[in-house]
Structures are given as structure tokens and as C-alpha cells.
Design an enzyme around this catalytic site. Structure first.
Site, PDB file in Angstrom:
ATOM      1  N   ARG A  91       0.935  -1.031   0.034  1.00 53.36           N
ATOM      2  CA  ARG A  91      -0.091  -0.027   0.005  1.00 53.36           C
ATOM      3  C   ARG A  91       0.878   1.183   0.008  1.00 53.36           C
ATOM      4  O   ARG A  91       1.766   1.415   1.076  1.00 53.36           O
ATOM      5  CB  ARG A  91      -1.016   0.022   1.427  1.00 53.36           C
ATOM      6  CG  ARG A  91      -1.632   1.050   1.387  1.00 53.36           C
ATOM      7  CD  ARG A  91      -2.739   1.275   2.336  1.00 53.36           C
ATOM      8  NE  ARG A  91      -3.200   2.537   2.580  1.00 53.36           N
ATOM      9  CZ  ARG A  91      -2.921   3.392   3.715  1.00 53.36           C
ATOM     10  NH1 ARG A  91      -2.389   3.050   4.876  1.00 53.36           N
ATOM     11  NH2 ARG A  91      -3.469   4.678   3.648  1.00 53.36           N
ATOM     12  N   HIS A 131      -2.222  11.375   0.825  1.00 51.44           N
ATOM     13  CA  HIS A 131      -2.175  10.846   2.123  1.00 51.44           C
ATOM     14  C   HIS A 131      -1.513  11.996   2.857  1.00 51.44           C
ATOM     15  O   HIS A 131      -0.342  12.105   3.035  1.00 51.44           O
ATOM     16  CB  HIS A 131      -1.015   9.697   2.225  1.00 51.44           C
ATOM     17  CG  HIS A 131      -0.577   8.691   3.381  1.00 51.44           C
ATOM     18  ND1 HIS A 131      -0.857   7.614   3.632  1.00 51.44           N
ATOM     19  CD2 HIS A 131      -0.364   9.421   4.462  1.00 51.44           C
ATOM     20  CE1 HIS A 131      -0.626   7.226   4.583  1.00 51.44           C
ATOM     21  NE2 HIS A 131      -0.043   8.089   5.220  1.00 51.44           N
ATOM     22  N   GLU A 134      -6.600   8.630   6.212  1.00 51.82           N
ATOM     23  CA  GLU A 134      -7.141   9.365   7.532  1.00 51.82           C
ATOM     24  C   GLU A 134      -7.648  10.612   7.371  1.00 51.82           C
ATOM     25  O   GLU A 134      -7.243  11.540   7.839  1.00 51.82           O
ATOM     26  CB  GLU A 134      -6.157   9.278   8.597  1.00 51.82           C
ATOM     27  CG  GLU A 134      -5.565   7.828   8.822  1.00 51.82           C
ATOM     28  CD  GLU A 134      -4.604   7.867  10.137  1.00 51.82           C
ATOM     29  OE1 GLU A 134      -3.911   8.867  10.256  1.00 51.82           O
ATOM     30  OE2 GLU A 134      -4.321   6.679  10.776  1.00 51.82           O
ATOM     31  N   ASN A 194      -7.084   1.989   9.638  1.00 56.96           N
ATOM     32  CA  ASN A 194      -5.866   1.936  10.246  1.00 56.96           C
ATOM     33  C   ASN A 194      -6.178   1.647  11.824  1.00 56.96           C
ATOM     34  O   ASN A 194      -6.948   2.654  12.404  1.00 56.96           O
ATOM     35  CB  ASN A 194      -5.305   3.365   9.951  1.00 56.96           C
ATOM     36  CG  ASN A 194      -4.736   3.655   8.661  1.00 56.96           C
ATOM     37  OD1 ASN A 194      -4.720   2.507   7.947  1.00 56.96           O
ATOM     38  ND2 ASN A 194      -4.295   4.815   8.341  1.00 56.96           N
ATOM     39  N   TYR A 200      -4.391   1.622  15.297  1.00 55.06           N
ATOM     40  CA  TYR A 200      -3.205   1.733  16.139  1.00 55.06           C
ATOM     41  C   TYR A 200      -3.576   1.707  17.814  1.00 55.06           C
ATOM     42  O   TYR A 200      -2.971   0.972  18.610  1.00 55.06           O
ATOM     43  CB  TYR A 200      -2.525   3.015  16.044  1.00 55.06           C
ATOM     44  CG  TYR A 200      -1.872   3.191  14.830  1.00 55.06           C
ATOM     45  CD1 TYR A 200      -0.414   2.614  14.777  1.00 55.06           C
ATOM     46  CD2 TYR A 200      -2.276   3.570  13.685  1.00 55.06           C
ATOM     47  CE1 TYR A 200       0.285   2.666  13.365  1.00 55.06           C
ATOM     48  CE2 TYR A 200      -1.880   3.627  12.544  1.00 55.06           C
ATOM     49  CZ  TYR A 200      -0.363   3.132  12.285  1.00 55.06           C
ATOM     50  OH  TYR A 200       0.186   3.409  10.942  1.00 55.06           O
ATOM     51  N   GLU A 206      -3.222  -0.161   8.181  1.00 59.92           N
ATOM     52  CA  GLU A 206      -2.192   0.222   8.904  1.00 59.92           C
ATOM     53  C   GLU A 206      -2.498  -0.314  10.253  1.00 59.92           C
ATOM     54  O   GLU A 206      -3.371  -0.395  11.035  1.00 59.92           O
ATOM     55  CB  GLU A 206      -1.983   1.595   8.995  1.00 59.92           C
ATOM     56  CG  GLU A 206      -1.489   2.334   7.716  1.00 59.92           C
ATOM     57  CD  GLU A 206      -1.160   3.750   8.046  1.00 59.92           C
ATOM     58  OE1 GLU A 206      -0.753   4.063   9.198  1.00 59.92           O
ATOM     59  OE2 GLU A 206      -1.495   4.576   7.200  1.00 59.92           O
TER      60      GLU A 206
HETATM   61  C1  NOJ Z   1      -1.195   6.747  10.235  1.00 55.97           C
HETATM   62  C2  NOJ Z   1      -0.811   7.577   9.065  1.00 55.97           C
HETATM   63  O1  NOJ Z   1      -1.293   7.036   7.947  1.00 55.97           O
HETATM   64  C3  NOJ Z   1       0.816   7.602   8.897  1.00 55.97           C
HETATM   65  O2  NOJ Z   1       1.062   8.270   7.867  1.00 55.97           O
HETATM   66  C4  NOJ Z   1       1.633   7.704  10.054  1.00 55.97           C
HETATM   67  O3  NOJ Z   1       2.855   7.527   9.527  1.00 55.97           O
HETATM   68  C5  NOJ Z   1       1.112   6.408  11.071  1.00 55.97           C
HETATM   69  N1  NOJ Z   1      -0.141   6.917  11.414  1.00 55.97           N
HETATM   70  C6  NOJ Z   1       2.135   6.360  12.461  1.00 55.97           C
HETATM   71  O4  NOJ Z   1       1.896   7.698  12.999  1.00 55.97           O
END
Ligand code: NOJ
Length: 447
Positions: free
Chosen positions: A76, A120, A165, A293, A295, A352
Site C-alpha cells: 500500500r 495521504h 485518515e 488503520n 493503532y 495500517e
Molecule cells: C497513520 C498515518 O497514516 C501514517 O502516515 C503515520 O506515519 C502513522 N499513522 C504513524 O503515525
């Protein structure tokens, strides 16, 4: 194998143009927000510019060989708008098109599925100078750019995401003043949010019209939000937070409307564009998948502040990586379950998920990263459980393939890469986590 994934699962890794390409003024590329503001406010970028990046622009053949060695099924990446155009209505930059063609061909020749984002976070300065996404012409500019990319690369790209995002970008860049171009104010934010959604719809429509064979959607972050207590107010706080922060993008993507729980908040309602509901419904164009994404989770409690009326926190017992993300693997399971329940049985791609460690500067120390491998394993086990429950997840992308420039704040202070980059020599060295992921891909699962 205790945690086996479905056949044809798309084992991927993600990155983005503005975070690894460098070559910031090469072959006709013009400035984007990171090029520009990292010079204007170096302290906000840990005194580093995208020009010091890992030079994927010139080294992609070598990097794609490493992806092949890893066993990657999908990569990606994103296209830099500022390489394709230098103004909102000027001519196409053929050299930019040629570069992406060479790179996409190289991926395809090596059996790697290309998944590309059109945007992005790296807004070109010519768009910022023309008013950015708050300008009502933004959807038309974005559609023009999207059509150019679909025509040039659409025969080979299997997954397209219009934007990465967007809601984080909107609240940080066009409303909250925390990231480039540092705009503030709810009016600007709500206008930007609305025009970006119209830009997304128009790109999706254009894609359908052009009869291309891949899939199109967008990528958003998603945080499951847990209430601090069982009280009604804390539960409303958690639902509001989820809907404001993620649902404001996801709900129009899937249903062509904003979440009612958000538009009912007086502080939001007074800033919404005129006739927004009718216009969203009119322009709505359905997507093929949700890129997510994941995290960290979030926790919310009610707070009477006359605005959004909630505050978020991470409980002390949840550990964080050096970058600041709370590590909570159960959250990925809850996230995809929630998405299935709320948005229906759409294909979900985890676009992600990754671990940010502090760069120590000692290459041997930084290459030895069992914590990154473990982070991936504990998240993948949870994801596998959700797939076994029947959630339709077709792929997983680790963030990220190579050490990366963090435009948000970190510059080069953090490592996220499966492959370490020595910023002095640009030499690439696969980390321990690279080999751990290679084994997972080879086994199509893990124990
Ligand atoms: C999400 C973002 O899409 C990416 O650009 C970024 O590096 C990561 N988070 C980590 O912060």
C-alpha cells in the site's frame, strides 16, 4: 497452526509517498505541506525535512526486491498529487506519471498487488494557496487529479483509496491547527470535511464511469472507544467520540449521511455547511471496501464543556509505544466487530497497524526489535479470531516497510520499519520483525 488465515489473505505493508520518497523537487515535483512547513517551522518537524528521507524515489527497485523477499502479497502506497500537477488547472507532469508507472510495473512484475491512495495528508501548496479543501472547488480539483491517476495507472492498481485518515487530517490540519497547514476554526473544518467527502464521491463516480476493474474506497483510522463507567453520560461520551472522530468520515462513506449523534451536537450543528444532508445524499457513491488503520483504542468520559462534551484518556495500566500509541490488541478485534455490526458486511482491509520505537541512533540496538514482532503477533491473533467469527477482513498491512518520516511531529525520531534505514548511508537492513513477519506470511498464520 492455531491462528490460520484464509487462503489468499492479502499480507501487506504500507507506506506513503511523502514519508519515504524524498526527491522533493525532482522531475517537476512542486511543494506540498510537509516540504513547505518543515522549512517554515523546523521545530515542529524535529528539524528534519522530507528531503532527507530514504529516497524510495530512486531506490524502489532494490526496496521492492526486499518486499519480495519478505513474501509480501500487497504493497500500500500513495501518489503524490504534487508530482502529477503543479496547479489546480495546469498541465499534467509526465515525469511524475512515468515514475509511478515504473514503480507500479515493478510491483506487478514481482507479483505484489498495488494498493494506492490518491492523497495521504500531503496536500500540495498550490491547493493550500487556493483555499484548500475549505474551497467549494476542492471536489472538482480532486476529481480532475483522480481521473488522471485512474487513466494512467488504473489498469494495474487493484485497490484504490481516495484519501488516508481524512478525519484525523481534517481535525488536525483544517480545524485544530495541530498539523500542516495549521488552519483553525470549526467553520473551516466542517467545510473541509464536507468538500473532501464530495471529492471522494466524485472520484468514486469517475472510477465507475471509466469502467476500471479494481476496487475503490478510502482509508480511515478507527478507534474503538470505551466508556469510563457504565453511566448513561459516559456511554454517550464514548459514542459521540467514536462518531465524531471516525464516524464523520465512515458513515457518509457507507450510508451517504453524517452520524445523527454528531449533527445533533449544537456546537457542530452551527458550523455545518448549508444543505449538507441533501447534498451528501445526492452525491453519494458507494465504496467497495473499508480501509481501516488501527493503532490504539480510546476511553471517554462525559465533560460538560459546552462543545463536544467529552474528554478522552488512556488508563494507566495500558502501555504505550514510544510514539505514544496505546498498545491494546483486543481493540482490533472490537474495532472490526463494531464495523461489521454498524456498517454491514463490507470487505475490510486493515491498512495500517504498527509499533513506533524511539530511534536510539545505535543501528545494532534498533535492528533488534522483538517488541515489534510481538506487537504484530498479538494483534494478528485477535484479528484472526474476528475473521473466524465471520468478520470479512481480506488483508492486513503492517505500518511500515521502511523507516519513515513522521510529518505529524516526529521527523526521524521514531522507527516503525520492518527494514531499518541508516540515514547516513541509506543502507537498508531487515530487522528481526522482518523475519518474524516473513514466517507469518509463509505459514499463512501463527501460533
Ligand atoms: C497513520 C498515518 O497514516 C501514517 O502516515 C503515520 O506515519 C502513522 N499513522 C504513524 O503515525
Amino acid at each position: 497452526m492455531k491462528y490460520s488465515f484464509p487462503d489468499n489473505f492479502l499480507w501487506g505493508a504500507a507506506s506513503s509517498a511523502c514519508q519515504i520518497e524524498a526527491a522533493c523537487a525532482t522531475d517537476g515535483k512542486v511543494e506540498n505541506v510537509f516540504d513547505h512547513y518543515s522549512r517554515v517551522y523546523p521545530e515542529k518537524f524535529a528539524n528534519a525535512t522530507p528531503d532527507d528521507e530514504v529516497d524510495f524515489y530512486h531506490r524502489f527497485p532494490e526496496d521492492i526486491q526486499l518486499m519480495k523477499k519478505l513474501g509480501l502479497k500487497m504493497f500500500r502506497f500513495s501518489i503524490s498529487w504534487a508530482r502529477i500537477y503543479s496547479s489546480v488547472d495546469g498541465p499534467v507532469n509526465q515525469k511524475g506519471i512515468d515514475y509511478y508507472n515504473r514503480m507500479i510495473d515493478c510491483l506487478v512484475e514481482n507479483g505484489i498487488v498495488p494498493f494506492f491512495d490518491l492523497f495521504h495528508c500531503d496536500l500540495p501548496m498550490f491547493v493550500v494557496d487556493a483555499g484548500g479543501p475549505a474551497n467549494p472547488d476542492f471536489p472538482a480539483w480532486f476529481e480532475r487529479y483522480a481521473r488522471t491517476c485512474f487513466a494512467a495507472f488504473g489498469d494495474r492498481i487493484q485497490y484504490w483509496s481516495t484519501m488516508n485518515e481524512p478525519s484525523i487530517n481534517i481535525f488536525g490540519a483544517f480545524c485544530g491547527g495541530t498539523c500542516a497547514p495549521y488552519l483553525t476554526g470549526m467553520d473551516t473544518g466542517m467545510q473541509a470535511c464536507f468538500h473532501m467527502m464530495l471529492g471522494h464521491y466524485r472520484a468514486v463516480r469517475a472510477y465507475r464511469e471509466m469502467g476500471l476493474k479494481g476496487k475503490i474506497g478510502s482509508v480511515n483510522h478507527f478507534e474503538p472507544v470505551y466508556p469510563e463507567t457504565d453511566s448513561d453520560l459516559d456511554r454517550v461520551a464514548a459514542d459521540r467520540c467514536k462518531a465524531y472522530y471516525s464516524g464523520i468520515w465512515l458513515e457518509p462513506i457507507v450510508y451517504g449521511r453524517y452520524p445523527k449523534i454528531v449533527t445533533d451536537i449544537p456546537y457542530v450543528a452551527e458550523h455545518l455547511p448549508e444543505n449538507y444532508a441533501e447534498r451528501l445524499a445526492e452525491e453519494f457513491a458507494p465504496s467497495d471496501f473499508l480501509g481501516i488503520n488501527y493503532y490504539n483504542p480510546n476511553f471517554a468520559r462525559w465533560k460538560e464543556d459546552g462543545k463536544l462534551c467529552y474528554e478522552t484518556f488512556i488508563p494507566d495500566h495500558i502501555s504505550k509505544d514510544a510514539y505514544g500509541f496505546a498498545c491494546y490488541p483486543r481493540g482490533i478485534y472490537d474495532a472490526v466487530h463494531y464495523l461489521k455490526e454498524y456498517y454491514g458486511d463490507m470487505e475490510i482491509v486493515i491498512t495500517e497497524n504498527g509499533y513506533g520505537s524511539a530511534r536510539t541512533g545505535d543501528l545494532a540496538v534498533d535492528a533488534d526489535d522483538p517488541y515489534r514482532a510481538e506487537y504484530m503477533q498479538i494483534h494478528l491473533r485477535e484479528l484472526c479470531n474476528a475473521i473466524k467469527d465471520g468478520v470479512n477482513v481480506s488483508g492486513y498491512c503492517c505500518w511500515t516497510i521502511l523507516d519513515t518520516y513522521e510529518g505529524g511531529a516526529g521527523g526521524y525520531l521514531y522507527n516503525f520499519g520492518l527494514i531499518q534505514v541508516d540515514y547516513k548511508t541509506l543502507e537498508r537492513t531487515p530487522r528481526k520483525s522482518f523475519y518474524a513477519y516473513q514466517k507469518i506470511i509463509e505459514d499463512n498464520g501463527l501460533n
